[in-house]
Write an enzyme that holds these catalytic residues in place. Structure first.
Site, short mmCIF file in Angstrom:
data_model
loop_
_atom_site.label_atom_id
_atom_site.label_comp_id
_atom_site.label_asym_id
_atom_site.label_seq_id
_atom_site.Cartn_x
_atom_site.Cartn_y
_atom_site.Cartn_z
CE LYS A 1 4.82 -1.27 -1.23
NZ LYS A 1 5.36 -1.54 -2.56
CD GLN B 1 5.91 -4.72 -4.43
OE1 GLN B 1 5.14 -3.95 -3.87
NE2 GLN B 1 7.23 -4.54 -4.40
CG ASP C 1 5.00 2.47 -6.99
OD1 ASP C 1 5.33 2.84 -5.85
OD2 ASP C 1 4.94 1.28 -7.34
#
Ligand code: NDP
Length: 306
Positions: free
Chosen positions: A53, A97, A120
């Protein structure tokens, strides 16, 4: 008939190039979009994802920073970190994460992320925006599934779509996106009766299950589009043979590495489907590309609201 292979690596490169052009324009106009990634502890798989990422952000020109609290971090410490990132204007996206260590209240931490920076798309506010068709941030993997369909000119409106899996991060949002685009959607799960029969009705079949090669040819209507979201590591030789008997190239990789990556869809489905995403190289590459796109979207939405 052999299925048309929908090349996610190529589509992801297209999206990254478009994002890079937008980032360049935004940077020229005064400020780069910014992404903060929070990685707690040392989960090896999470470290690989986060590295990908951060690297991808650099490639498209997004400012990125990584925060790495220790494995022993408390909920309160993470809430304080999120609050500081929420308050910084140059940070447009915040990604926590998962999984978080067991002592952390993950739901509280995710709820603390400013919905406008929730790249997200997991915050209940964004889930609500998606289900009521308002502008918001959509989870990356489901958004990637829709981009594959759109960019491959596969019609959605009026089609029968079956989604196997009902998780909050994949199955449910994919089903909602398909519904919003006027598909007739059925969502299946572990309690569904006659799963192969239900799946055989699908013009578009999305597998988000987490079981190697579970979707065999008897799940698929000839000519259907099959999107394989699953990523499973197969290390057992008998299981490998069930999936890849006669595939010399795969066997070579399997023997060299001791394992291979497999989707939820059995490779034999390529003989009957009209179109199919491969694993690896299908949905996976789209996920990070859509994170980049979401960061740009968040930056634009935030600026338009000022
Ligand atoms: P979850 O484990 O959260 O959900 C799996 C779903 O599959 C559940 O709804 C479950 O049903 C259903 N299921 C499990 N077994 C069966 C069965 N035998 N028959 C019918 N349904 C079944 O997984 P995720 O949604 O998080 O992930 C799914 C897959 O996608 C995984 O392989 C994961 O690695 C992959 N993935 C890939 C990404 C990418 O970037 N390509 C990103 C995220 C995930 P029930 O609800 O009844 O338990």
């Amino acid at each position: 008939m052999t299925a048309r292979i929908l090349d996610g690596t190529k589509l992801a490169a297209e999206i990254r190039a478009e994002v890079a052009a937008e980032v360049a324009a935004m940077s020229g106009a005064g400020r780069k979009p910014g992404l903060a990634v929070v990685l707690v502890g040392h989960n090896p798989a999470s470290e690989i994802y986060v590295r990908g990422k951060v690297k991808s952000s650099q490639e498209v020109g997004i400012y990125s920073e990584q925060h790495s609290p220790p494995e022993t971090a408390t909920t309160e410490e993470l809430l304080a970190l999120i609050a500081s990132l929420n308050a910084r204007d140059e940070i447009d996206g915040i990604l926590v994460q998962l999984p978080l260590p067991a002592q952390v209240d993950a739901k509280r931490v995710l709820l603390a992320v400013d919905p406008a920076k929730d790249v997200d798309g997991f915050h209940p506010m964004n889930v609500g925006y998606l289900s009521t068709q308002r502008p918001g941030l959509v989870p990356c993997t489901p958004a990637g599934v829709m981009e594959i369909l759109r960019r491959s000119s596969i019609p959605v409106a009026g089609q029968d779509a079956v989604v196997v899996g009902r998780s909050d991060i994949v199955g449910k949002p994919v089903a909602m996106l398909l519904l919003n685009q006027n598909a007739t959607v059925t969502v299946c799960h572990s309690k569904t009766r006659d799963l192969p029969g239900v799946c055989r009705r699908a013009d578009i079949l999305v597998a988000a299950i987490g079981r190697a090669g579970m979707v065999t040819r008897d799940f698929v209507k000839p000519g259907a589009t099959v999107i394989d979201v699953g990523i499973n590591r197969v290390a057992d030789r008998a299981e490998f043979d069930r999936l890849f008997a006669g595939n010399a190239k795969r066997l070579e990789t399997f023997l060299a590495k001791g394992s291979t990556l497999v989707g939820d869809v059995h490779p034999e489905v390529a003989e009957i489907a009209g179109a199919l995403t491969p694993v690896p190289g299908g949905v996976g590459p789209l996920t990070i590309a859509m994170l980049m796109a979401n960061t740009v979207k968040a930056a634009k939405l935030r600026r338009s609201q000022k």
